[in-house]
Motif scaffolding. Structure first.
Motif, short mmCIF file in Angstrom:
data_model
loop_
_atom_site.label_atom_id
_atom_site.label_comp_id
_atom_site.label_asym_id
_atom_site.label_seq_id
_atom_site.Cartn_x
_atom_site.Cartn_y
_atom_site.Cartn_z
N ILE A 115 3.03 3.30 -1.58
CA ILE A 115 2.38 4.01 -0.49
C ILE A 115 2.69 3.26 0.80
O ILE A 115 2.43 2.06 0.92
CB ILE A 115 0.85 4.09 -0.69
N ASP A 116 3.26 3.97 1.76
CA ASP A 116 3.58 3.39 3.07
C ASP A 116 2.68 4.01 4.13
O ASP A 116 2.44 5.22 4.13
CB ASP A 116 5.05 3.62 3.43
N ASN A 122 3.30 0.41 14.35
CA ASN A 122 3.54 -0.54 13.27
C ASN A 122 3.65 0.18 11.94
O ASN A 122 3.40 1.38 11.84
CB ASN A 122 2.42 -1.58 13.22
N ARG A 123 4.03 -0.59 10.90
CA ARG A 123 4.23 -0.02 9.57
C ARG A 123 3.86 -1.06 8.51
O ARG A 123 4.14 -2.25 8.66
CB ARG A 123 5.70 0.39 9.39
N VAL A 124 3.21 -0.60 7.45
CA VAL A 124 2.88 -1.45 6.31
C VAL A 124 3.35 -0.73 5.05
O VAL A 124 2.96 0.42 4.80
CB VAL A 124 1.37 -1.76 6.22
N ASN A 125 4.15 -1.39 4.24
CA ASN A 125 4.66 -0.82 3.00
C ASN A 125 3.90 -1.38 1.80
O ASN A 125 3.37 -2.49 1.84
CB ASN A 125 6.15 -1.12 2.84
N ASP A 179 -13.03 -0.28 1.00
CA ASP A 179 -13.45 -0.92 2.25
C ASP A 179 -12.35 -0.73 3.28
O ASP A 179 -12.51 -0.07 4.30
CB ASP A 179 -13.72 -2.39 1.99
N ARG A 180 -11.20 -1.30 3.00
CA ARG A 180 -10.01 -1.03 3.81
C ARG A 180 -8.78 -1.33 2.96
O ARG A 180 -8.63 -2.43 2.43
CB ARG A 180 -10.01 -1.84 5.10
N ALA A 181 -7.94 -0.34 2.84
CA ALA A 181 -6.67 -0.52 2.13
C ALA A 181 -5.66 -1.20 3.03
O ALA A 181 -4.79 -1.93 2.56
CB ALA A 181 -6.14 0.83 1.64
N VAL A 182 -5.78 -0.95 4.34
CA VAL A 182 -4.85 -1.54 5.30
C VAL A 182 -5.47 -1.48 6.68
O VAL A 182 -6.23 -0.57 7.01
CB VAL A 182 -3.50 -0.79 5.27
N ASP A 196 2.31 8.00 3.45
CA ASP A 196 3.43 8.57 2.68
C ASP A 196 3.45 7.92 1.31
O ASP A 196 3.64 6.71 1.19
CB ASP A 196 4.74 8.31 3.43
N TRP A 197 3.25 8.73 0.27
CA TRP A 197 3.27 8.21 -1.10
C TRP A 197 4.51 8.75 -1.82
O TRP A 197 4.66 9.96 -2.00
CB TRP A 197 2.01 8.61 -1.85
#
Length: 623
Positions: A115-116, A122-125, A179-182, A196-197
């Motif tokens: 999951i991105d 910004n971006r977290v993969n 709580d928070r995934a990211v 985006d999964w």
């Protein structure tokens, strides 16, 4: 025959047959060995790099962005436009094919199905989402937007507020995706958030929402105020929100025609429900809002509404470990209160089996482990709520010979239906209400910042001035705007004095009368009520609600009628000073203000009762 080629099986079979007719068996053996070697070298590295398997799972996947914190698709209030740039976005993914173990809470978003999450900044993969419970097939992840790095959203008087603008994947930090995934930074002014999964190789499901700065708002609650009233107002601006644990005081300027310099008044967001959290690494999840199956009770005076539920849920039985969860909400607004303190006594079959005193939970959620070793009638008494004597509730239930365990689901929505104030509706966010109330007092003397008082004169206009420095397009990030609200001030001649005999008197003026020109208020002083009276709390609660406009005049009059029936207030014939022809259709507004002051403790019971007695004798209130 073992099919190892990348060619379709029928074509591969036909080629092998022709080859057999042309070559010897030894050559075939060498060829087969080379095919095996080639397949191993070519295919294996691809699988190792992508992490995907050659097992395709069924689709049927649904993704939703929810404005509310919920674990059910049908309860999701979808929102894709107008999200605040520091909001929480609760993302649900229905993926039954990834619910592989009925007894476990599972995760998606690993290297085998990444999951991105990305914004314009910004971006977290490789973000992981967690199943909402065993065997639900619904996975949840909270995306916490954090604004731009150290960006100033408020800079007035005593406070400067800056957004954190951090980007962080909490993987490995023992933080639940609920709580928070990211946490991810956002671009200034506006932009996009996409989740985006890639659930199978080159197969994606995604959603995009749009965040934007929003225009601030400032309003008085009324168009006209008496000089002796407490002035109440509010502002709205989601751009000011920073973090769920930091309710900053933001300041707005208030001034009048008589005092252009004015004073600064602090305002804060109204808090909404706290968010979900993980207690330990094995995902021992406690709900962060009351369960749908909660037992609920109000404290005797209605000030607090208590919720009690167990985890696991179902029928309580012997020899089973439970967590008894306790939350306390405001009795009127049903808003979760933080900093919960209480004493707890646990009874079984009439016998006190345990006392737990001086319990304190900073996040407002008590979690009490309890285990019963025999069946029977149980009772839990919760007392001294918020260290207030008399604030007590008790819950009774049966302990069965055998437990029947059920999954506990949250109570969806932040407020009970019908209890949400109108100015909250449509402005709820996962942590806060986009509503920042403020108040101040007026004086005909000098303004005082320390006393929160603004100098005015009769006929003045008073102003709220809020500087919005985060404006949406077509404004630029360099633009700002002074948002101004106005109200009128009138001096009706009715004010409070400090002695105990009478609280409503008139200062004579040639053109302004307090209620009706038919009433002569220059009559003899009314005899004071007894100094040892005690007015019930429910009458004070009614006065508070009435002063806020939440109940009407007849409902408030019921409390006054009670005071008369109980002889707490009485008016003799000699004290009646109203003419027969006077026709009063409603209780004057300045009476409402004094009821509010009494409910807030600024007036004693005696002062309030004397005022009501004066109004009854004057004919302004008839019971």
């Amino acid at each position: 025959m073992v099919h190892l080629s990348n060619e379709p099986f029928p074509l591969y079979s036909k080629q092998c047959f022709r080859f057999h007719m042309a070559k010897s068996m030894g050559t075939i053996a060498i060829f087969a060995f080379m095919v095996i070697l080639t397949s191993t070298i070519t295919i294996s590295p691809v699988l190792a790099d992508t992490g995907f398997t050659n097992v395709q799972k069924s689709a049927g996947i649904i993704m939703k962005f929810c404005a509310n914190e919920t674990f059910k698709l049908q309860d999701c209030n979808e929102r894709y436009e107008g999200i605040g740039w520091t909001d929480r976005v609760n993302v649900l993914i229905y993926a039954p094919g990834w619910n592989e173990d009925d007894d476990k809470i599972e995760q998606i978003g690993t290297t085998s199905n990444p999951i991105d999450v990305y914004t314009d900044a910004n971006r977290v993969n490789g973000v992981e989402f967690t199943e909402t419970g065993p065997d639900t097939g619904i996975f949840m992840g909270v995306v916490k937007l954090t604004g731009a790095m150290r960006y100033t959203v408020h800079d007035t008087f005593l406070t400067t507020v800056k957004t954190p603008g951090m980007t962080m994947d909490p993987d490995g930090m023992n933080i639940s995706a609920h709580d928070r995934a990211v946490m991810i930074a956002t671009s200034t002014q506006d932009g996009r958030l996409t989740v985006d999964w890639e659930y199978n190789e080159d197969q994606h499901v995604y959603k995009t929402a749009y965040y934007t700065w929003q225009m601030g708002q400032a309003e008085f609650h009324k168009d006209t105020y008496d000089v002796n009233e407490k002035v109440t107002f509010f502002i709205r601006d989601t751009d000011l929100w920073k973090h769920h644990r930091e309710f900053f005081t933001n300041y707005v300027k208030v001034y009048s025609d008589s005092d252009k310099a004015g004073i600064f008044v602090g305002v804060q967001f109204v808090k909404d429900m706290d968010h979900a959290k993980i207690q330990n690494a094995v995902y021992d999840r406690h709900l962060s809002e009351p369960a749908a199956s909660s037992l609920t009770k109000y404290t005797p005076d209605g000030e607090w509404k208590t919720y009690l539920w167990t985890e696991p849920g179902g029928v309580i039985g012997v020899d089973q470990d439970y967590d008894f969860n306790l939350m306390v909400h405001d009795g009127l607004t049903d808003i979760h209160e933080m900093g919960l303190s209480y004493d707890m006594d646990i009874y079984l079959n009439g016998e006190l089996i345990e006392s737990r005193n001086d319990q304190y939970w900073v996040d407002g959620q008590g979690v009490e482990p309890i285990r019963f070793d025999e069946r029977g009638s149980a009772k839990i008494v919760v007392s001294n709520i918020f260290d207030q004597p008399g604030q007590e509730v008790n819950f009774s239930f049966q302990v069965a010979p055998e437990a029947i365990l059920e999954e506990v689901v949250p109570r969806h929505g932040s407020f009970e239906v019908g209890s949400t104030p109108n100015y909250f509706v449509g402005y709820e966010h996962p942590h806060y209400i986009n509503y920042l109330p403020g108040e101040f007092f007026m004086t005909t003397g000098d303004s005082s910042q320390e006393q929160n008082r603004l100098r005015v004169t009769n006929g003045d206009t008073i102003y709220i001035e809020y500087e919005d420095i985060t404006l949406p397009r077509p404004y630029t990030t360099a633009d700002s705007m002074e948002i101004v609200a106005r109200a009128l001030v009138l001096d009706t001649g009715v004010h409070m004095v400090s002695d105990d005999s009478e609280i409503f008197v008139e200062t004579p003026r040639p053109t302004v009368t307090p209620v009706s020109s038919d009433i002569d208020m220059s009559k003899p002083t009314i005899t004071s009520v007894s100094t040892d009276i005690a007015i019930p709390d429910w009458v004070k609660k009614n006065a508070m609600w009435w002063s806020d406009g939440q109940i009407n005049d007849p409902d408030f009059a019921k409390g006054i009628e009670y005071l008369v029936q109980e002889n707490i207030i009485s008016v003799s014939a000699a004290e009646e000073i109203v003419d027969e022809d006077v026709n009063i259709t409603s209780i004057p507004m300045w009476v409402r203000n004094n009821a509010g002051w009494w409910s807030e403790g600024h007036l004693t019971d005696v002062e309030f009762a004397n005022g009501i007695k004066f109004l009854m004798a004057s004919g302004l209130i008839k019971v």
